[in-house]
Design a protein around this motif. Sequence first.
Motif, short mmCIF file in Angstrom:
data_model
loop_
_atom_site.label_atom_id
_atom_site.label_comp_id
_atom_site.label_asym_id
_atom_site.label_seq_id
_atom_site.Cartn_x
_atom_site.Cartn_y
_atom_site.Cartn_z
N SER A 143 6.99 -7.58 -3.68
CA SER A 143 7.44 -6.41 -2.79
C SER A 143 6.17 -5.86 -2.22
O SER A 143 6.19 -4.76 -1.95
N GLY A 144 5.48 -6.82 -1.61
CA GLY A 144 4.17 -6.14 -0.95
C GLY A 144 3.07 -5.94 -1.73
O GLY A 144 2.27 -5.16 -1.24
N GLY A 145 3.24 -5.78 -2.94
CA GLY A 145 2.14 -5.22 -4.00
C GLY A 145 1.77 -6.09 -5.27
O GLY A 145 2.44 -7.37 -5.14
N THR A 185 0.89 -0.70 -4.79
CA THR A 185 0.87 -1.06 -3.31
C THR A 185 -0.16 -0.44 -2.44
O THR A 185 -0.82 0.76 -3.21
#
Length: 454
Positions: A143-145, A185
Amino acid sequence: MPVFLSGFALAEIGEPPPIKKLRFDEDYSYLRGIPWPRQWPDCWKYIPLGNSPDSYLTLGGEIRQRYEYTNNPTFGQSPQDSHGVWLQRYSLFGDLHWNRHLRFFGQLTSALETGRAAGPSPVDEDELEWQNAFFDLSSNDWSGGTATARIGRQEIVFGSGRIVDVREGPNVRRTFDGGRGFLITPNWRVDVVAARPREDRRGVFDDKTNDTQALWGIYSAMQNPLPYPGNLDLYYLGYENENSTYVQGTAHEDRHSLGARYWGEQDNWDWNWEALYQFGHFGSGKIRAWTLATETAYQWPDARWQPTLKLSVNIASGDNDPENSDLGTFNPIYPRGNYFSEAAVFGPRNFYNFHTFLYLQPTEPLALTVDLNFFWRLEKEDGLYSPSGQIVRSPDDSDAHFAATALSLTAEYTLCRGLVFTAIHTFGMPERFLRETGPSEDLNFTELTLQYRF
């Protein structure tokens, strides 16, 4: 300068990461591709283990020598050390990155004490033990992290250390056995934790998990989530202790904490404000407690010595009726050991205080601090507690609130990267409550520390 003090060759390889309170948070992967030979300690910070740049080993450690002398410990209540106390701490760690998904961090620590009149306290001596020994399993595309699961013995700090901290000031740092998961993130971080503290013993590899205490919860930190400057932490932490002791007595404690921390900096201002509410059960009674802590600072960067003035105003609830089974005393759970000063006499329970600081920077390596603390107890039916939660002074029918005044002077000189010498003197004056309830001599505390972290 001798080679072993030369530090990093900054002009050749760039800026190294800051040395952090939690050594496993340091990232030396920037050294990949830098040819050998390297200067000390670069040669130990990125040791390739194969052809993959994500497979490497980092080595490091710490040597800390500290001398303390207290005249009239606990304002004359504790035994007098004849010639002061010599505290030694040695640490070595290895940070093994097997690949981008699997990591092992191990850290051995030895803490030794000489000279304490009453013998070493639990935070003075632990001859040899694992301070950290954990595995990380990470996914870098979540999830982008980055999502990480951490299992094993590990040091934990949340926020600014008011509620969970490693306890850097005392000789033996705090650590936990358990599990922790965190998602990071670019703009926020969420930690989930379930752990028990290590039970510190004085011998060699004889510590064990403290099965009478437990910590669990979730801690989230968000960067600039509001329409005005500042960062926001929101958290829930649960705590259990089978044998908690307050002025009211000893019983099983099951406590839940809901907290928020608003912090940041803008222009020349710096702030760190935190509010917390606690509920739960103590024996057959209910817990209702709270605290509010604020720190606000302003710096004059263009003035001589770059002065910074900080005001800290804090308050924490106490119990107003020890005959009632309900408990109103705030519990900071696992706070930093030197909460108000290195003298570490009082902790943040049943109190309010005004604490002012003046920071000066005469030269780049030299920092000076002067701080003045006025300390009161909040509820006259409750006593004063140490940072670890021990009862320092019972109420003894005194109706006085003003407990003590303390003035501290600190000089910190950085000889080179990682090598710091610190000198501290604290003068403590007992006020009416201490004078009415027991020994009340003036306290003088001197500390000299030489610490090298590499």
